[in-house]
Motif scaffolding. Structure first.
Motif, short mmCIF file in Angstrom:
data_model
loop_
_atom_site.label_atom_id
_atom_site.label_comp_id
_atom_site.label_asym_id
_atom_site.label_seq_id
_atom_site.Cartn_x
_atom_site.Cartn_y
_atom_site.Cartn_z
N SER A 117 -20.10 69.15 11.36
CA SER A 117 -21.02 68.03 11.21
C SER A 117 -22.21 68.47 10.40
CB SER A 117 -21.49 67.53 12.59
OG SER A 117 -22.42 66.50 12.46
N PHE A 118 -22.17 68.22 9.08
CA PHE A 118 -23.23 68.70 8.20
C PHE A 118 -24.09 67.56 7.63
CE2 PHE A 118 -22.02 72.91 8.38
CZ PHE A 118 -20.72 73.12 8.00
N ARG A 119 -23.76 66.32 7.91
CA ARG A 119 -24.41 65.22 7.19
C ARG A 119 -25.93 65.28 7.31
NH1 ARG A 119 -23.14 60.19 5.21
NH2 ARG A 119 -20.98 60.41 5.82
N GLU A 120 -26.44 65.50 8.52
CA GLU A 120 -27.88 65.54 8.71
C GLU A 120 -28.40 66.97 8.77
OE1 GLU A 120 -29.51 62.81 8.56
OE2 GLU A 120 -27.71 61.56 8.51
N LEU B 290 -36.74 71.79 4.23
CA LEU B 290 -37.09 70.40 3.93
C LEU B 290 -36.56 69.45 5.00
CD1 LEU B 290 -36.38 70.33 0.09
CD2 LEU B 290 -38.53 70.81 1.27
N GLY B 291 -35.83 69.99 5.98
CA GLY B 291 -35.28 69.13 7.01
C GLY B 291 -34.07 68.34 6.57
N GLU B 292 -33.56 68.63 5.40
CA GLU B 292 -32.37 67.94 4.89
C GLU B 292 -31.58 68.91 4.04
OE1 GLU B 292 -34.63 65.93 1.06
OE2 GLU B 292 -34.19 64.72 2.83
N GLY B 293 -30.32 68.70 3.94
CA GLY B 293 -29.50 69.67 3.23
C GLY B 293 -28.48 69.02 2.33
N GLY C 26 -41.24 81.30 1.65
CA GLY C 26 -42.04 80.44 2.49
C GLY C 26 -41.28 79.73 3.59
N VAL C 27 -39.99 79.97 3.73
CA VAL C 27 -39.17 79.34 4.77
C VAL C 27 -38.76 80.42 5.77
CG1 VAL C 27 -37.09 78.04 5.31
CG2 VAL C 27 -38.34 77.59 3.18
N ASN C 28 -38.96 80.16 7.05
CA ASN C 28 -38.66 81.14 8.08
C ASN C 28 -37.16 81.22 8.34
OD1 ASN C 28 -41.40 81.77 8.56
ND2 ASN C 28 -41.59 80.03 9.97
N PRO C 29 -36.66 82.42 8.69
CA PRO C 29 -35.27 82.51 9.16
C PRO C 29 -35.11 81.69 10.44
CG PRO C 29 -36.20 84.68 8.70
CD PRO C 29 -37.34 83.71 8.67
N ARG C 30 -33.89 81.37 10.80
CA ARG C 30 -33.67 80.61 12.03
C ARG C 30 -32.62 81.30 12.90
NH1 ARG C 30 -30.96 75.13 9.37
NH2 ARG C 30 -29.23 76.16 8.30
N VAL C 31 -32.79 81.14 14.19
CA VAL C 31 -31.90 81.77 15.17
C VAL C 31 -30.85 80.76 15.61
CG1 VAL C 31 -31.76 82.87 17.43
CG2 VAL C 31 -33.74 83.31 15.95
N TYR D 92 -29.34 72.10 12.42
CA TYR D 92 -27.99 72.54 12.07
C TYR D 92 -27.07 72.42 13.28
CZ TYR D 92 -24.19 75.55 10.40
OH TYR D 92 -22.97 76.05 10.01
N LEU D 93 -25.85 71.93 13.06
CA LEU D 93 -24.83 71.88 14.11
C LEU D 93 -23.46 71.93 13.46
CD1 LEU D 93 -24.07 71.56 17.11
CD2 LEU D 93 -24.00 69.09 16.71
N ASN D 94 -22.64 72.85 13.93
CA ASN D 94 -21.26 72.96 13.47
C ASN D 94 -20.38 73.20 14.69
OD1 ASN D 94 -18.92 73.30 11.95
ND2 ASN D 94 -19.30 75.47 11.63
N TRP D 95 -19.26 72.52 14.76
CA TRP D 95 -18.34 72.70 15.87
C TRP D 95 -16.91 72.52 15.35
CZ3 TRP D 95 -15.20 68.52 17.00
CH2 TRP D 95 -15.63 67.28 16.50
#
Length: 468
Positions: free
Chosen positions: A96-99, A107-110, A422-427, A457-460
């Motif tokens: 699920s990558f749409r959002e 930017l909160g969007e991909g 300027g963008v932080n890594p994410r866990v 982000y969500l992938n399943w």
């Protein structure tokens, strides 16, 4: 390689962003830039993703080859014959990558994606201390439609990587080294007004993988390491004053994947042996059969005094018919002994303790690319540089088998590097499980579920494979 070299799909994706690419088309005015294709989220089979991608020190099976090339020559605990072969197949659906902010651009969007499919299929052969194999991984992304007035609709992207190589096990497999080639292809196509699929562009390039795995007999830990060389495809040979474009967008001079280095350690707790000593089944069976044959010979000769040394010597080449019959019976007896040992070995392995807790961790470095932009920045025609610095990430995973020979569970986490300034890594947090189903021919099938979540982000997905 086609002239646009992989990036007309980016133009189509740009059109999907409500005309954003057209509005920003002046921000990239030359061909003197590169595109960084480095993936930062973990995209892999369920068993790898479930432990957060920490698989460099677990290199076992052909599905592990993309994480450590030593996997080509690393025998699994159940591979006891001189010649072994191993198929591999897994499937992930429903990403699920749409959002999602797939590129972690802050930017909160991909990269808008309607659907996602991942599968890998491979085959590996082991002959003595040498192993070799091939694994093909394929990712398909269904991209949003361009404007309805356009002639091309339903664009999608297919990203395939073919891994091929060989490995060698020293000291009965306690030190395994391997090397191979990764061949990357990127293809984009769409349907025309008549419903026919039209190829738009192809990108391809090759790089090398090397790796090693250290697993000492009887010890509960392993160490692994791997190195990948860069992959580069030239798009514009000589950027000059005349700008080369596709659908009005300037093309980059190259599309690249940088070098990568990773090291990992795995430690297993519990009664199950992590690094059992490798003893060939044939060696054990042959030794047992010879001993039984000698004992039988001694018993038969005890009545007429021909026991002892006569049973240890090779048979006389001038055999009588009676001797030939006796020899055939003895050979049959030895064959039955080896078959019996094979069956006994299967029962012994089935009764071995399976309770364990496996902890695996690793760190990785990804190389820098000067003057590069991200895929999402390109489609928006923005001068947002990506990959100007070497990036760092870590991964940690835990695996166990709470239900004996039936259910295996995993959990993990990993730090996704940020390639943007300027963008932080994410866990990320990951989890998954495998359930043993039923036997088909000589393989036990399994089904599994895996999930990967992080900020924006969500992938399943679901997976199928072989249970061991």
């Amino acid at each position: 390689m086609s002239r646009p070299a992989a990036l007309s799909v980016l133009a189509l994706a740009g059109l999907a962003f409500n005309g954003a690419a057209e509005a920003r088309a002046q921000e990239l005015r030359t061909n003197d830039f590169r595109v960084d294709l480095t993936p930062t989220p973990v995209l892999a089979s369920g068993k790898v993703l479930g432990v957060g991608g920490a698989y460099t020190a677990l290199a076992e099976g052909i599905a592990s080859a993309p994480f450590n090339a030593a996997a080509y020559g690393a025998r699994a605990r159940w591979e006891l014959d001189r010649f072994e072969w191993e198929p591999a197949f897994s499937l992930l659906l429903g990403g699920s990558f749409r959002e999602n902010d797939f590129f972690n651009n802050g930017l909160g969007e991909g990269f808008g994606v309607d659907d996602f499919t991942f599968f890998d299929v491979g085959l590996r052969f082991q002959l003595g201390d040498v192993g070799f194999g091939v694994l093909v991984q394929s990712q398909r992304y269904g991209l949003p439609d361009a404007d309805p007035t356009d002639e091309l609709v339903d664009p999608d992207a297919r990203f395939r990587t073919a891994h091929a190589g060989l490995g060698y096990g020293f000291f009965r497999g306690q030190l395994v080294v391997g090397g191979g080639v990764r061949w990357v292809t990127l293809r984009f196509d769409a349907e025309d007004a008549s419903g026919m699929t039209q190829p738009l562009v192809d990108f391809e390039g090759a790089g090398f993988d090397v790796g090693m795995l250290l697993r000492i007999d009887g010890l509960p830990f392993r160490f692994g390491a791997g190195v990948r060389t860069p992959v580069r495809s030239t798009v514009v040979e000589d950027p000059g004053e005349e700008i080369q474009t596709v659908l009005g967008l300037p093309l980059p001079r190259s599309v690249e994947l940088p070098w990568e280095v990773r090291t990992g350690v795995a430690w297993q707790f519990g009664p199950r042996r992590f690094n059992p000593r490798y003893v060939r089944r044939k060696d054990a069976a042959h030794g047992w059969a010879e001993r039984l044959a000698r004992e039988r010979c001694a018993r038969r000769g005890a009545g007429d005094g021909r026991a002892g040394a006569a049973c240890e010597e090779p048979p006389d080449p001038e055999l009588t018919p009676e001797d030939r019959v006796a020899g055939a019976r003895q050979a049959s007896y030895a064959g039955d002994a080896m078959a019996g040992l094979r069956a006994l070995g299967e029962r012994v392995r089935a009764s071995e303790p399976r309770r364990y807790v496996l902890v695996s961790t690793e760190v990785l470095l990804q190389g820098s690319l000067a003057d590069a932009v991200g895929v999402d920045a390109f489609v928006r025609q923005e001068q947002r540089r990506r990959g100007r610095k070497v990036t760092f990430g870590w991964r940690l995973g835990v695996e166990g088998e709470p239900w004996h020979d039936r259910l295996r569970v995993r959990a993990g986490t990993y730090l996704e590097p940020s390639r943007y300034d300027g963008v932080n890594p994410r866990v990320h947090g990951t989890a998954g499980f495998d359930v043993r189903l039923f036997r088909v021919w000589r393989f036990d099938l399994q089904a599994g579920f895996t999930i990967d979540g992080a900020r924006d982000y969500l992938n399943w997905g679901f997976g199928l494979g072989v249970w061991h």
